[in-house]
Each structure stands twice: as structure tokens, then as C-alpha cells.
Design a protein around this motif. Sequence first.
Motif, PDB file in Angstrom:
ATOM      1  N   ASN A   1      -6.195   1.149  -6.859  1.00  0.00           N
ATOM      2  CA  ASN A   1      -6.647   2.449  -6.351  1.00  0.00           C
ATOM      3  C   ASN A   1      -6.593   2.450  -4.821  1.00  0.00           C
ATOM      4  N   HIS A   2      -5.982   3.474  -4.254  1.00  0.00           N
ATOM      5  CA  HIS A   2      -5.945   3.600  -2.782  1.00  0.00           C
ATOM      6  C   HIS A   2      -6.390   5.024  -2.412  1.00  0.00           C
ATOM      7  N   THR A   3      -7.228   5.589  -3.278  1.00  0.00           N
ATOM      8  CA  THR A   3      -7.668   7.001  -3.274  1.00  0.00           C
ATOM      9  C   THR A   3      -6.470   7.917  -3.562  1.00  0.00           C
TER      10      THR A   3
ATOM     11  N   ASP B   1       0.803  -1.222   0.000  1.00  0.00           N
ATOM     12  CA  ASP B   1       0.000   0.000   0.000  1.00  0.00           C
ATOM     13  C   ASP B   1       0.842   1.281   0.000  1.00  0.00           C
ATOM     14  N   ASP B   2       0.216   2.348  -0.458  1.00  0.00           N
ATOM     15  CA  ASP B   2       0.672   3.733  -0.283  1.00  0.00           C
ATOM     16  C   ASP B   2       1.745   4.198  -1.275  1.00  0.00           C
ATOM     17  N   ALA B   3       2.013   3.456  -2.342  1.00  0.00           N
ATOM     18  CA  ALA B   3       2.955   3.910  -3.382  1.00  0.00           C
ATOM     19  C   ALA B   3       4.308   4.316  -2.797  1.00  0.00           C
TER      20      ALA B   3
ATOM     21  N   PHE C   1      -5.709  10.960  -1.804  1.00  0.00           N
ATOM     22  CA  PHE C   1      -5.123  11.578  -0.603  1.00  0.00           C
ATOM     23  C   PHE C   1      -5.186  10.709   0.646  1.00  0.00           C
ATOM     24  N   HIS C   2      -5.642   9.437   0.475  1.00  0.00           N
ATOM     25  CA  HIS C   2      -5.580   8.493   1.585  1.00  0.00           C
ATOM     26  C   HIS C   2      -6.400   8.966   2.792  1.00  0.00           C
ATOM     27  N   ALA C   3      -7.694   9.176   2.563  1.00  0.00           N
ATOM     28  CA  ALA C   3      -8.573   9.642   3.646  1.00  0.00           C
ATOM     29  C   ALA C   3      -8.797   8.554   4.691  1.00  0.00           C
TER      30      ALA C   3
HETATM   31 ZN   LIG Z   1      -2.680   3.036   2.998  1.00  0.00          ZN
END
Ligand SMILES: [Zn+2]
Length: 264
Positions: free
Chosen positions: A88-90, A40-42, A92-94
Motif C-alpha cells: 500500500n502506498h495510499t 514505489d509508485d506503481a 493518491f500519494h499524499a
Molecule cells: Zn512514492
Amino acid sequence: MKAGFLGFGLALALGTAGQAEEAEGPWPDGAKAAVVLTYDDALTSQLDNAVPALDAAGFNGTFFLSNIKQADVARWRAAAESGHELGNHTIFHACPAAVWATDPRNTAEDYTIPSILSEIEQQNVMLHAIDGKQRHGMATPCGASLAGGQDYIDELRAAGSVDYVRAAGATGNEVRDGLDGVDVMNVPARGFPDDVTGEQLIAYAEQARQGGGIAVFLFHGVAGDYLQVSDAAHRELIAWLAAHRGELWVTTLAEAVERAGAQR
Ligand SMILES: [Zn+2]
């Protein structure tokens, strides 16, 4: 095998061969279980350490991107071209403010259901610009599908913007069930503490191998960034998976979900 006259006719024509195929189980090529490695999170440490380790073993992982760094775009594109899945992880990671400290405008409390759905669609556009694919899966930030205190999964399902949603919270008990009966809009995955050992990671995959289900790993940093797994532990897991290649189907979450859907 798909139902209908063609399938019925084929089964009759193939006789026992057709029955043997039916008895094979949910995973391809006689694999006993499926293993999916998600990241996750690039994070740049994933490009530096996870992608090369996966490539060396001939495995594809699933990378859920948010807050993408421009300097990494070319490497994400190359990873997708070599077979890894981008998800897809959105943008801005809300997350709920109590879980993830960030700009107050980017916390889950500050969103509405329409605003998070629109952000997810925009991240699909971003992913399409990187990997050229029309459809993507998604992982919820912090494993929470909340916008302004309301759960948005029903609306996301109705909008049809993503093919599946990877959540968190897997304990390992569900590996016996494969993905049969699991809602593809809530696929559980298992995260691990920073000091996790290779042996502990392998134990989760071993559970899937014994039970005939699926193990979905959830990683963040790989020998860098945060919530790190060490390079050694990560490589031990990959080496074990490679040694059990015939029994385990190591694949992307998109492929595992697609396979499970086709088996229903
Ligand atoms: Zn994440």
C-alpha cells in the motif's frame, strides 16, 4: 524458536542440534544478512525492467502501489502471482506540498487523520482485488506520515490496517541492527540519486553482509519514469546479489518483517 513447554521440550530432546539451530542468527538458512528491494509508485518501468530482472534471478521484490494505471493491473496481478509483494502506498500519494507538486486536494496538508486512514483502507481493498491477499504492508508517500500537519502513525497502528510501514531515511548504519529493535511501523529504507552506479548500490548490500543486518533499497523508476536507476546499475546489483545467494537472504519486506517478529 517459540518459547513455551513445547519449545523447551524440543530443545532438550534435540540437545546440541537444538543449540546449533539457536546459534544460526536472525535470518533463515544461515544467511548472514537480508536484502529487500522495494519499488514505489506503481511505475510501468518497474514492470518493464525490474520485474523481469528479478524473475531471471529468482528474487522477489516489494512494490508499493499508488495511482495505479488500469492498463497495468493485469501485469501487477501476474507479478503478485509469481511471488512479488504488492504493498500500500495510499491511493493518491499524499505528500507535503513543498515536497511533491500535485493537485492541492491530494497534498498532505489537505488531509485529516481519518481521511488518510480511510484512503489507506480503500487502497487495501484495491490491492486485495489485485492479489487476493487479506493483509498488506505500506510505505509512506515521500517518507512522511503527515495529514493536516499531524503524524498519523499512532492512529494507523491502533487501526491495525497494515502489517508494517516502510519509511525512508536509512543511512546504512542501521543495517548492523537487523530489524531487531526497529519499530515495524517505521522501517527505514535507503533511496539513491539518479546517477547511482551499480558499485554504489552493491556497497549498501555489502554493508549489510558485513554487519549481519538488513538493507532495504528504495527505488522509483528503473530505466524509465522518474528518480531513475539505470538498467545497468540495477542489473549489476541483482547479479551481485545472485552471486552471494548463499550468504544473503533476498526477500520481500513482508517476509523480512514477519521473520524479525518471529525472532523476538
Ligand atoms: Zn512514492
